[in-house]
Design a protein around this motif. Structure first.
Motif, PDB file in Angstrom:
ATOM      1  N   ARG A  10      -5.243  -1.749  -4.407  1.00 23.24           N
ATOM      2  CA  ARG A  10      -4.282  -2.364  -5.396  1.00 23.24           C
ATOM      3  C   ARG A  10      -2.922  -1.813  -5.838  1.00 23.24           C
ATOM      4  O   ARG A  10      -2.064  -2.636  -6.225  1.00 23.24           O
ATOM      5  CB  ARG A  10      -5.643  -2.640  -6.370  1.00 23.24           C
ATOM      6  CG  ARG A  10      -6.498  -3.501  -6.131  1.00 23.24           C
ATOM      7  CD  ARG A  10      -7.490  -3.973  -7.298  1.00 23.24           C
ATOM      8  NE  ARG A  10      -8.567  -4.675  -6.639  1.00 23.24           N
ATOM      9  CZ  ARG A  10      -9.579  -4.925  -7.426  1.00 23.24           C
ATOM     10  NH1 ARG A  10      -9.574  -4.866  -8.831  1.00 23.24           N
ATOM     11  NH2 ARG A  10     -10.323  -6.110  -6.819  1.00 23.24           N
ATOM     12  N   ARG A  13      -0.502  -2.880  -3.691  1.00 20.92           N
ATOM     13  CA  ARG A  13      -0.022  -4.188  -3.744  1.00 20.92           C
ATOM     14  C   ARG A  13       0.849  -4.349  -4.897  1.00 20.92           C
ATOM     15  O   ARG A  13       1.901  -5.117  -4.738  1.00 20.92           O
ATOM     16  CB  ARG A  13      -1.330  -5.002  -3.857  1.00 20.92           C
ATOM     17  CG  ARG A  13      -0.813  -6.753  -3.953  1.00 20.92           C
ATOM     18  CD  ARG A  13      -0.306  -7.051  -2.416  1.00 20.92           C
ATOM     19  NE  ARG A  13       0.135  -8.329  -2.751  1.00 20.92           N
ATOM     20  CZ  ARG A  13      -0.446  -9.499  -2.192  1.00 20.92           C
ATOM     21  NH1 ARG A  13      -1.516  -9.451  -1.630  1.00 20.92           N
ATOM     22  NH2 ARG A  13       0.070 -10.628  -2.676  1.00 20.92           N
ATOM     23  N   LEU A  14       0.574  -3.431  -5.997  1.00 19.82           N
ATOM     24  CA  LEU A  14       1.522  -3.672  -7.035  1.00 19.82           C
ATOM     25  C   LEU A  14       2.954  -3.006  -6.665  1.00 19.82           C
ATOM     26  O   LEU A  14       3.919  -3.828  -6.932  1.00 19.82           O
ATOM     27  CB  LEU A  14       1.153  -2.759  -8.243  1.00 19.82           C
ATOM     28  CG  LEU A  14       1.921  -2.708  -9.262  1.00 19.82           C
ATOM     29  CD1 LEU A  14       2.194  -3.936 -10.159  1.00 19.82           C
ATOM     30  CD2 LEU A  14       1.334  -1.900 -10.456  1.00 19.82           C
ATOM     31  N   GLU A  16       4.179  -3.092  -3.658  1.00 18.99           N
ATOM     32  CA  GLU A  16       4.872  -3.989  -2.884  1.00 18.99           C
ATOM     33  C   GLU A  16       5.432  -5.397  -3.718  1.00 18.99           C
ATOM     34  O   GLU A  16       6.563  -5.662  -3.473  1.00 18.99           O
ATOM     35  CB  GLU A  16       3.756  -4.724  -1.841  1.00 18.99           C
ATOM     36  CG  GLU A  16       4.043  -5.904  -0.925  1.00 18.99           C
ATOM     37  CD  GLU A  16       3.092  -5.991  -0.113  1.00 18.99           C
ATOM     38  OE1 GLU A  16       3.093  -6.179   1.048  1.00 18.99           O
ATOM     39  OE2 GLU A  16       1.789  -6.418  -0.555  1.00 18.99           O
ATOM     40  N   THR A  17       4.799  -5.539  -4.701  1.00 17.08           N
ATOM     41  CA  THR A  17       5.069  -6.753  -5.298  1.00 17.08           C
ATOM     42  C   THR A  17       6.454  -6.486  -6.214  1.00 17.08           C
ATOM     43  O   THR A  17       7.543  -6.962  -6.302  1.00 17.08           O
ATOM     44  CB  THR A  17       4.113  -7.247  -6.671  1.00 17.08           C
ATOM     45  OG1 THR A  17       3.028  -7.674  -5.938  1.00 17.08           O
ATOM     46  CG2 THR A  17       4.561  -8.407  -7.496  1.00 17.08           C
ATOM     47  N   VAL A  18       6.396  -5.308  -6.947  1.00 15.14           N
ATOM     48  CA  VAL A  18       7.653  -4.376  -7.454  1.00 15.14           C
ATOM     49  C   VAL A  18       8.905  -4.319  -6.375  1.00 15.14           C
ATOM     50  O   VAL A  18      10.013  -4.803  -6.916  1.00 15.14           O
ATOM     51  CB  VAL A  18       7.357  -3.204  -8.181  1.00 15.14           C
ATOM     52  CG1 VAL A  18       8.770  -2.757  -8.555  1.00 15.14           C
ATOM     53  CG2 VAL A  18       6.512  -3.422  -9.270  1.00 15.14           C
ATOM     54  N   VAL A  20       9.430  -6.467  -3.743  1.00 16.19           N
ATOM     55  CA  VAL A  20       9.788  -7.720  -3.532  1.00 16.19           C
ATOM     56  C   VAL A  20      10.733  -8.228  -4.789  1.00 16.19           C
ATOM     57  O   VAL A  20      11.978  -8.977  -4.495  1.00 16.19           O
ATOM     58  CB  VAL A  20       8.724  -8.824  -3.353  1.00 16.19           C
ATOM     59  CG1 VAL A  20       9.141 -10.244  -3.355  1.00 16.19           C
ATOM     60  CG2 VAL A  20       8.166  -8.550  -2.086  1.00 16.19           C
ATOM     61  N   VAL A  21      10.462  -7.907  -5.912  1.00 14.42           N
ATOM     62  CA  VAL A  21      11.165  -8.367  -7.178  1.00 14.42           C
ATOM     63  C   VAL A  21      12.429  -7.743  -7.167  1.00 14.42           C
ATOM     64  O   VAL A  21      13.566  -8.373  -7.237  1.00 14.42           O
ATOM     65  CB  VAL A  21      10.471  -8.065  -8.499  1.00 14.42           C
ATOM     66  CG1 VAL A  21      11.278  -8.143  -9.485  1.00 14.42           C
ATOM     67  CG2 VAL A  21       9.100  -8.995  -8.662  1.00 14.42           C
ATOM     68  N   ASP A 167      -3.065  -9.162   2.989  1.00 14.08           N
ATOM     69  CA  ASP A 167      -2.291 -10.162   1.911  1.00 14.08           C
ATOM     70  C   ASP A 167      -2.020 -11.565   2.316  1.00 14.08           C
ATOM     71  O   ASP A 167      -1.470 -12.448   1.396  1.00 14.08           O
ATOM     72  CB  ASP A 167      -1.151  -9.564   1.552  1.00 14.08           C
ATOM     73  CG  ASP A 167      -1.319  -8.176   1.277  1.00 14.08           C
ATOM     74  OD1 ASP A 167      -2.023  -7.765   0.603  1.00 14.08           O
ATOM     75  OD2 ASP A 167      -0.373  -7.276   1.484  1.00 14.08           O
TER      76      ASP A 167
END
Length: 173
Positions: A10, A13-14, A16-18, A20-21, A167
């Motif tokens: 998890r 994944r966080l 990874e999301t940051v 992408v942003v 994902d």
């Protein structure tokens, strides 16, 4: 053990999301600079912040790349040796990687804490506190270490060490 591995996944994944942003932010900065230059202008901060973003993107995406198995690797040797030896070499490579990343984390921790304690600022017009981008890169390297550790644990437990399609949407698989 399952709880720890789930927590690492998890956190990965966080990160990874940051990342992408930050990619979108990086693109926005570069597009802003292109438009400004077309008008014979330039924003001095775009280059500075895009460099910070690129370093953070690289660091934050490294761990998730290990987790999902999309990193670059050479499988020439692994394809011709027996599975028990494959496992042993994979474990050895990951333990060596854990050591190298731990050294990197230690060095960047020292750099970040020193920048924070001294109040070091960028030499640019923005005078950005350097510990902020350094801390984001440090987070990425810590996440890389955690993802490598999870890979070693999964390999030792004979679980799938790469969560391919982890994902993906159910309709994509």
């Amino acid at each position: 053990m399952a709880f720890i591995l789930t927590l690492i996944d998890r956190l990965s994944r966080l990160a990874e999301t940051v990342a992408v942003v930050l990619i979108f932010g990086y693109c926005a900065l570069m597009l802003t600079e292109v438009v400004a230059r077309a008008q014979a202008q330039s924003f001095s901060f775009t280059w500075e912040f895009s460099q910070y973003a690129m370093a953070a993107i690289f660091a934050l995406a490294s761990g998730p790349a290990i987790r999902t198995g999309v990193h670059v690797r050479i499988t020439l040797l692994a394809e011709v040796i027996p599975p028990p030896l494959q496992k042993a070499l994979d474990l050895l490579a990951n333990v060596v990687a854990l050591f190298i990343v731990a050294v990197m984390v230690s060095a960047l921790w020292t750099k970040t804490s020193t920048s924070f304690e001294r109040g070091s600022l960028a030499t640019s017009v923005t005078k950005s506190p350097l510990w902020v981008p350094q801390a984001i890169v440090l987070w990425g390297l810590v996440q890389l270490w955690l993802d490598l550790a999870a890979r070693v644990i999964r390999r030792c437990l004979n679980h799938s060490q790469e969560l391919r399609n982890a994902d993906a949407e159910p309709s994509d698989v």
